[in-house]
Design a protein around this motif. Structure first.
Motif, PDB file in Angstrom:
ATOM      1  N   LYS A  61       0.832  -1.209   0.000  1.00  0.00           N
ATOM      2  CA  LYS A  61       0.000   0.000   0.000  1.00  0.00           C
ATOM      3  C   LYS A  61       0.865   1.257   0.000  1.00  0.00           C
ATOM      4  N   ASN A  66      -2.523   1.237  -2.992  1.00  0.00           N
ATOM      5  CA  ASN A  66      -3.609   0.260  -2.971  1.00  0.00           C
ATOM      6  C   ASN A  66      -3.194  -0.910  -2.104  1.00  0.00           C
ATOM      7  N   GLN A  70      -7.137  -4.617  -3.181  1.00  0.00           N
ATOM      8  CA  GLN A  70      -7.645  -3.605  -4.101  1.00  0.00           C
ATOM      9  C   GLN A  70      -6.966  -3.732  -5.464  1.00  0.00           C
ATOM     10  N   TYR A  71      -5.658  -3.946  -5.451  1.00  0.00           N
ATOM     11  CA  TYR A  71      -4.931  -4.092  -6.709  1.00  0.00           C
ATOM     12  C   TYR A  71      -5.444  -5.301  -7.479  1.00  0.00           C
ATOM     13  N   SER A  74      -8.905  -4.700  -9.010  1.00  0.00           N
ATOM     14  CA  SER A  74      -8.907  -3.774 -10.140  1.00  0.00           C
ATOM     15  C   SER A  74      -8.180  -4.321 -11.371  1.00  0.00           C
TER      16      SER A  74
END
Length: 76
Positions: A61, A66, A70-71, A74
């Protein structure tokens, strides 16, 4: 060759300090592994040599803004 001179030469050639260069390589590897859905975040952190998955998540992060989750979400 002294360590400081070696770092200076490295910086001139690659444009980064050695530690920054290694961090960039590690981030690229992190991202590649996180795009493999069959690997858990714990598996990725262990593959990269982290003893604590939470530490891996904090570092990731810090570097990318991120979390690994989250990475991964996405980039599916």
């Amino acid at each position: 060759m002294s360590p400081s001179y070696g770092g200076e030469v490295f910086r001139k050639i690659y444009g980064y300090a050695p530690r920054q260069y290694l961090t960039k390589l590690k981030i690229a590897q992190d991202k590649r592994l996180l795009q493999m859905p069959d690997l858990s975040v714990i598996d990725v952190s262990e593959a990269l040599g982290y003893r604590d998955p939470a530490h891996f998540s904090r570092q990731f992060k810090k570097w990318t803004e991120n979390t690994p989750y989250q990475y991964r979400k996405s980039h599916q």
